[in-house]
Each structure stands twice: as C-alpha cells, then as structure tokens.
Design a protein around this motif. Structure first.
Motif, short mmCIF file in Angstrom:
data_model
loop_
_atom_site.label_atom_id
_atom_site.label_comp_id
_atom_site.label_asym_id
_atom_site.label_seq_id
_atom_site.Cartn_x
_atom_site.Cartn_y
_atom_site.Cartn_z
N THR A 183 42.46 -14.10 -21.65
CA THR A 183 42.56 -14.52 -23.05
C THR A 183 43.61 -13.66 -23.76
OG1 THR A 183 41.39 -14.76 -25.15
CG2 THR A 183 40.66 -12.97 -23.72
N ASN A 184 44.33 -14.28 -24.66
CA ASN A 184 45.28 -13.54 -25.50
C ASN A 184 44.64 -13.03 -26.78
OD1 ASN A 184 47.55 -13.90 -23.79
ND2 ASN A 184 47.82 -15.98 -24.56
N ASP A 185 43.37 -13.39 -26.96
CA ASP A 185 42.64 -12.97 -28.16
C ASP A 185 41.65 -11.87 -27.78
OD1 ASP A 185 41.13 -12.63 -30.42
OD2 ASP A 185 40.63 -14.75 -30.68
N PRO A 186 41.96 -10.61 -28.07
CA PRO A 186 41.07 -9.52 -27.66
C PRO A 186 39.69 -9.59 -28.28
CG PRO A 186 42.82 -8.72 -29.10
CD PRO A 186 43.17 -10.13 -28.75
N SER A 187 39.54 -10.29 -29.39
CA SER A 187 38.22 -10.39 -30.01
C SER A 187 37.26 -11.24 -29.17
CB SER A 187 38.34 -10.99 -31.41
OG SER A 187 38.74 -12.34 -31.35
N LYS A 188 37.82 -12.04 -28.27
CA LYS A 188 37.00 -12.87 -27.39
C LYS A 188 36.78 -12.24 -26.02
CE LYS A 188 38.47 -17.23 -29.53
NZ LYS A 188 39.13 -18.54 -29.30
N ALA A 189 37.36 -11.08 -25.79
CA ALA A 189 37.32 -10.47 -24.46
C ALA A 189 35.99 -9.77 -24.19
CB ALA A 189 38.46 -9.47 -24.31
N TYR A 228 46.59 0.39 -29.32
CA TYR A 228 45.54 -0.61 -29.49
C TYR A 228 44.23 0.07 -29.88
CZ TYR A 228 48.79 -3.39 -26.61
OH TYR A 228 49.90 -4.03 -26.11
N TYR A 280 41.16 -0.91 -28.88
CA TYR A 280 40.05 -1.34 -28.03
C TYR A 280 39.46 -0.20 -27.18
CZ TYR A 280 43.05 -5.22 -29.25
OH TYR A 280 43.87 -6.08 -29.94
N LYS A 306 35.71 -13.77 -20.30
CA LYS A 306 37.08 -13.61 -20.74
C LYS A 306 37.54 -12.15 -20.59
CE LYS A 306 37.76 -17.86 -21.85
NZ LYS A 306 38.69 -18.68 -21.02
N TYR A 320 40.92 -9.52 -21.30
CA TYR A 320 42.19 -9.25 -21.95
C TYR A 320 42.98 -8.27 -21.09
CZ TYR A 320 45.59 -7.86 -25.54
OH TYR A 320 46.75 -7.61 -26.24
#
Length: 338
Positions: A58-64, A102, A104, A14, A16
């Motif tokens: 993915t739109n969910d950065p926690s899954k990237a 952000y 990240y 995934k 982001y």
C-alpha cells in the motif's frame, strides 16, 4: 483456522515498503532486482521482488499493518562500498534516516517493522541498531535461537531455497529408494564432523566430506532420507533440496526454528534427531516401518509446494507462507497517525 486466516490475510493484509529512488546510490541494495535471483540467498531477493508486484503493498501508511525495511543484507555483504565491516554502520544510519524522515518507526520503536534476510551475517548486522533486533520482526534463514540475535515467536524462519526450474525431477513419487540416508557437504562444524566420523564407512548411510563425485541430484532422488546437518550456520538449502527431490528430511540441528513451524506439522513429513543421537541414526531410521515411511513420503510430496518461489506467486507457495507468518505477527495495537 488457517484457511479462515489465510482468506482474511489475502483480502486485508497491507504492507508499506519504505520508498527509494532509482537514483539512490544504494538502489542496488534497497530496490528489488529486475533479473532472477540466484545462489544461496535467493529467498531474500525473491521475497522483495514478489512483494513489490503484489496486492499486499500500500502507498498509504495509515492502512499498513506492517512496515518493510527493504535493505538487502546479502547485497550489503558483497558491495565493496560496505562489506562486512560496514554493514553495522549502514544499518544504523538507515534506521536513523527512516526514523527522522518518517514518523512510523518512532510510534512503536520498530515493533511493527520487519526485514527479510537469508545471509547469516544478519545476526551481527544490528549491533549498532539494537532496536531492530529487540523490536522488529526478523524473517531470517539463520533462525538459531541458541544465538542472541534471533528471538523465537517474535521472529520467523525463512527457508533457504535455491531457484528451481518448474519441472519436477524424475521418480519423486516413488518411495522405492536404494540408499537409506544421504549427506554431502563441507565439514565445517563439530556436528558434521561427528556425522562423518560415525557413518563414513557405512553401507546404508551415505555421507561424504565435500562434494560427491557422482550426481548430487541423483543421490537425493535415490535416498529415502536426506540429512540436514548444522554447519557453520544452522541454515542450509538441504531441506529445500530434499523436498524438491521427494526425499524425507532428517533434521540434525539443535536450537533451530524450522521454517513455517507455525503452519506446518514437521513431524508429519520429516524426522528430527538430536545431535547427541547421531551414533543411533541408523537404528532410528531403520525402526521406521514401511507404512510410516510411506506416510512421510506422501506428506513430503504435499508440502513441496510451500518451498517453491514463483515469479508470479501461487497460493500457498513460499511467498504466501512468509506473508502468513508476518500476518500472525502483525501488531494488534494500531497507533493512529497524527
């Protein structure tokens, strides 16, 4: 191992992509183009456009697994508001904004981030944003590790591929070709100068300064070997040209990470010649037996699919090969979001 990883990558990998509005004044640089990319740097645009429509986003950065910095070096280079002189400041400001808006980037100093560029100007684009060069994954066409901008193993080589029609050229399956080796191009490096000086009057090796007066495509199709020779930069579209026309590439460029070198066995479908061995080029090529050449040519036909872009990606094409290179470089350390 490749097949197991490839299947896993397809299911779990995934990315982001930092979002940008269509109303952003630099939307032309940050968002995918709607039209079909053209020209020498099309690989950069094709990747972004294909990724934007892929299941890897993915739109969910926690899954990237990785974070994509979507600026286009080629478009920055040709945007009159930026140009060559303004690229370094644009990139510096972009990273500043990303790192403040952000969380990240700051977790790893950019080590789980990447960008994609086919324009050679990218090697000087990050002088005011050193952490990109040192930490982020650079997927670039100018993969010359003699220059300090490219870091082997961390970074990845992107092939420079012209947009192609899907129809195959005629006679690519035939290994019966009249010309031993072919090159045509601008003489913009000592390596090319040496090649032309040595072989311009040869009857077996056909080298041309500048454009050929006959069909370039026919010259590729009628040659057993097609020469990829370092010019002003190491990256050219000649490898893609050779493979597209069923011609065995001959790589004459020192300090060069070949595209997809983590995946493909280049010795099985190309010849690699040191620049110092240009005077012995004919001896090297004529020493290859008919059986050896047949194997090389057969493997060229096998790997062609890896050097082709599709509007809708196809397994093992250029897009998926780049994704696999990124998969290999994803960080094994996941920093949880606070």
């Amino acid at each position: 191992m490749f097949m197991e990883d490839y299947i896993k990558m397809n299911k779990t990998f995934k990315i982001y992509m930092y979002p940008h509005s269509k109303n952003d004044p630099f939307a032309n640089i940050l968002l995918p183009v709607k039209f079909e990319p053209e020209g020498n740097y099309a690989s950069e645009s094709f990747f972004k456009k294909t990724l934007d429509n892929s299941h890897f986003l993915t739109n969910d950065p926690s899954k990237a697994d990785l974070f994509y910095l979507p600026f286009s070096i080629a478009r920055l280079r040709h945007d009159p508001r930026v140009g060559i002189k303004g690229i370094q400041d644009f990139i510096k400001d972009y990273i500043f904004n990303v790192s403040h808006k952000y969380p990240y980037w700051n977790r790893t100093a950019g080590a789980d981030h990447f960008y994609v560029s086919c324009h050679s100007i990218s090697r000087i684009a990050f002088k005011k944003a050193e952490k990109i060069k040192l930490n982020a994954i650079q997927v670039v066409c100018s993969s010359n590790y003699f220059l300090s901008a490219y870091v082997p193993h961390k970074d990845a080589s992107l092939p420079q591929i012209w947009p192609r029609v899907q129809d195959d050229p005629p006679n690519i399956t035939s290994s019966e070709r009249k010309t031993l080796a072919f090159f045509a191009g601008a003489i913009n490096s000592p390596v090319r100068q040496k090649l032309v000086e040595t072989w311009r009057n040869d009857t077996l090796i056909s080298v041309h300064s500048g454009r050929v007066h006959t069909s370039y495509e026919e010259a590729l199709q009628n040659s057993k070997f097609c020469l990829h020779v370092k010019g002003f930069e190491v990256n050219t579209a000649r490898i893609g040209d050779a493979l597209h026309h069923g011609c065995v590439p001959v790589i004459i460029a020192n300090h060069y990470d070949l595209p997809f070198a983590d995946i493909l066995n280049w010795k099985s479908f190309s010849i690699i010649v040191a620049t110092l061995d240009i005077p012995f080029l004919q001896r090297i090529l004529t020493s290859i037996s008919s059986d050896e050449y047949t194997k090389l040519h057969k493997n060229v036909l096998e790997v062609r699919k890896h050097f082709r872009w599709h509007v809708i990606p196809v397994d093992y094409d250029a897009f998926y090969m780049v994704m696999y290179e990124l998969w290999l470089r994803r960080s094994s350390i996941r920093v949880p979001l606070s």
